[in-house]
Design a protein around this motif. Structure first.
Motif, PDB file in Angstrom:
ATOM      1  N   TYR A  56       0.833  -1.210   0.000  1.00 41.96           N
ATOM      2  CA  TYR A  56       0.000   0.000   0.000  1.00 41.96           C
ATOM      3  C   TYR A  56       0.863   1.254   0.000  1.00 41.96           C
ATOM      4  CZ  TYR A  56      -3.499   3.370   1.592  1.00 41.96           C
ATOM      5  OH  TYR A  56      -4.331   4.468   1.701  1.00 41.96           O
ATOM      6  N   VAL A  57       1.930   1.268   0.828  1.00 42.78           N
ATOM      7  CA  VAL A  57       2.810   2.437   0.887  1.00 42.78           C
ATOM      8  C   VAL A  57       3.515   2.650  -0.441  1.00 42.78           C
ATOM      9  CG1 VAL A  57       4.890   3.363   1.981  1.00 42.78           C
ATOM     10  CG2 VAL A  57       3.113   2.299   3.383  1.00 42.78           C
ATOM     11  N   ARG A  58       4.042   1.562  -1.018  1.00 40.48           N
ATOM     12  CA  ARG A  58       4.741   1.691  -2.302  1.00 40.48           C
ATOM     13  C   ARG A  58       3.804   2.136  -3.410  1.00 40.48           C
ATOM     14  NH1 ARG A  58       8.786  -3.585  -2.524  1.00 40.48           N
ATOM     15  NH2 ARG A  58      10.228  -2.869  -0.871  1.00 40.48           N
ATOM     16  N   GLN A  59       2.585   1.657  -3.372  1.00 39.46           N
ATOM     17  CA  GLN A  59       1.625   2.067  -4.387  1.00 39.46           C
ATOM     18  C   GLN A  59       1.316   3.553  -4.269  1.00 39.46           C
ATOM     19  OE1 GLN A  59       0.606  -0.003  -6.770  1.00 39.46           O
ATOM     20  NE2 GLN A  59      -0.532   1.629  -7.792  1.00 39.46           N
ATOM     21  N   ASN A  60       1.162   4.034  -3.035  1.00 39.13           N
ATOM     22  CA  ASN A  60       0.919   5.458  -2.829  1.00 39.13           C
ATOM     23  C   ASN A  60       2.117   6.297  -3.271  1.00 39.13           C
ATOM     24  OD1 ASN A  60      -1.605   5.002  -1.854  1.00 39.13           O
ATOM     25  ND2 ASN A  60      -1.070   5.254   0.312  1.00 39.13           N
ATOM     26  N   GLU A  80       4.254   5.497  -5.592  1.00 42.87           N
ATOM     27  CA  GLU A  80       4.291   5.471  -7.054  1.00 42.87           C
ATOM     28  C   GLU A  80       3.256   6.422  -7.631  1.00 42.87           C
ATOM     29  OE1 GLU A  80       5.581   4.297 -10.833  1.00 42.87           O
ATOM     30  OE2 GLU A  80       6.454   4.025  -8.823  1.00 42.87           O
ATOM     31  N   ASP A  81       2.066   6.455  -7.031  1.00 39.15           N
ATOM     32  CA  ASP A  81       1.039   7.389  -7.514  1.00 39.15           C
ATOM     33  C   ASP A  81       1.467   8.830  -7.302  1.00 39.15           C
ATOM     34  OD1 ASP A  81      -0.487   5.212  -8.182  1.00 39.15           O
ATOM     35  OD2 ASP A  81      -1.765   5.276  -6.388  1.00 39.15           O
ATOM     36  N   ALA A  82       2.106   9.107  -6.169  1.00 37.40           N
ATOM     37  CA  ALA A  82       2.574  10.479  -5.909  1.00 37.40           C
ATOM     38  C   ALA A  82       3.664  10.883  -6.894  1.00 37.40           C
ATOM     39  CB  ALA A  82       3.083  10.581  -4.472  1.00 37.40           C
ATOM     40  N   ARG A  83       4.563   9.957  -7.208  1.00 39.35           N
ATOM     41  CA  ARG A  83       5.631  10.268  -8.175  1.00 39.35           C
ATOM     42  C   ARG A  83       5.066  10.560  -9.550  1.00 39.35           C
ATOM     43  NH1 ARG A  83       8.286   7.844 -12.018  1.00 39.35           N
ATOM     44  NH2 ARG A  83       7.122   5.905 -11.707  1.00 39.35           N
ATOM     45  N   LYS A  84       4.093   9.731  -9.959  1.00 43.67           N
ATOM     46  CA  LYS A  84       3.485   9.954 -11.265  1.00 43.67           C
ATOM     47  C   LYS A  84       2.755  11.299 -11.321  1.00 43.67           C
ATOM     48  CE  LYS A  84       2.898   5.063 -12.506  1.00 43.67           C
ATOM     49  NZ  LYS A  84       1.921   4.007 -12.833  1.00 43.67           N
ATOM     50  N   HIS A  85       2.090  11.620 -10.202  1.00 45.39           N
ATOM     51  CA  HIS A  85       1.376  12.896 -10.176  1.00 45.39           C
ATOM     52  C   HIS A  85       2.351  14.070 -10.239  1.00 45.39           C
ATOM     53  CE1 HIS A  85      -1.926  15.610  -9.358  1.00 45.39           C
ATOM     54  NE2 HIS A  85      -1.238  16.151  -8.313  1.00 45.39           N
TER      55      HIS A  85
END
Length: 257
Positions: free
Chosen positions: A225-229, A231-236
């Motif tokens: 869950y942390v890594r997914q968040n 990754e989403d923050a980096r993409k954003h």
């Protein structure tokens, strides 16, 4: 002289009252005693002796008023449910020196209140049928059986009233702990040994393994869950950086005063 009348023939002497009672008693005794057994009656108490008769099962025609039943030294391998349910006056039951391996859970139903002694020694019993013996108030002899010493046996013995004269002869034929094979069971239990500790340790280990598995799954989910968040923050962030920057606004030049 007048004519002499014919005398009627004398009636045959009939049996005395005592003989009739004896005959009736013999007939009753012969009809109710199992074939090949002896059923002496002493002061109204019937004892049934069927020792060493080659029997392979419990006789069906045991007198209902029997107080002693000896079935020792036969070839009985199984005690079925309800085998003695009509013998509510029975006080002593001897099943020693047979080949008994299995006992039905209701084998001794009907005997719980009156039975005083149950001899199951010198048989082939490996596990104590707690359902069959636990409700009896009789002293029970279990010596010289190939008992398997485990938690279930220990828990069953807690509910039985063992015969004190033979209790020291109960030994472990096999055991969950090899060091007690061939040793007296009661001495081991009196010294504080518990065959249930192995069972409890196994349960505790299984519980720990299960808890560790769940804990690992939770940690893996949190990490994912942390890594997914992240990754989403980096993409954003990269998306925001890719947007064109807005042109700088110019101040309008007014007329010189």
């Amino acid at each position: 002289m007048g004519p002499v009348g014919k005398q009627s023939p004398a009636a045959p002497p009939g049996p005395t009252g005592g003989s009739c009672l004896l005959l009736l008693f013999c007939l009753r005794l012969g009809a109710s005693c199992p074939q090949g057994c002896q059923c002496p009656d002493h002061a109204g108490a019937v004892a049934v002796h069927c020792s060493a008769r080659g029997l392979q099962e419990i006789p069906k025609d045991i007198p209902a008023d029997a107080v002693l039943l000896k079935l020792d030294a036969n070839k009985i391998a199984h005690i079925p449910n309800g085998a003695f349910q009509h013998l509510n006056q029975l006080r002593e039951l001897d099943l020693s020196q047979n080949t008994i391996e299995t006992i039905g859970p209701a084998a001794f139903s009907g005997l719980a209140g009156g039975l005083r002694l149950l001899d199951l020694s010198h048989n082939r019993i490996r596990r104590i049928p707690k359902d069959a013996l636990g409700k009896l108030s009789a002293k029970i002899r279990l010596s010289h059986n190939p008992l398997h010493c485990e938690c279930a046996l220990q828990e069953a013995l807690w509910e039985l009233k063992l015969d004190p004269e033979s209790v020291d002869e109960i030994a472990c034929h096999t055991a969950v702990r090899d060091e007690y094979v061939g040793k007296p069971l009661i001495q081991a239990l009196d010294s504080g040994v518990s065959f249930c500790s192995t069972h409890h340790k196994t349960t505790d280990v299984a519980m720990l393994v299960t808890m560790f598995g769940w804990f690992t799954m939770v940690i893996a989910y949190v990490v994912y869950y942390v890594r997914q968040n992240q990754e989403d923050a980096r993409k954003h962030l990269e998306y925001l950086k890719s947007l064109p920057s807005a042109p700088a606004s110019k101040d309008p030049v007014g007329p010189t005063p």
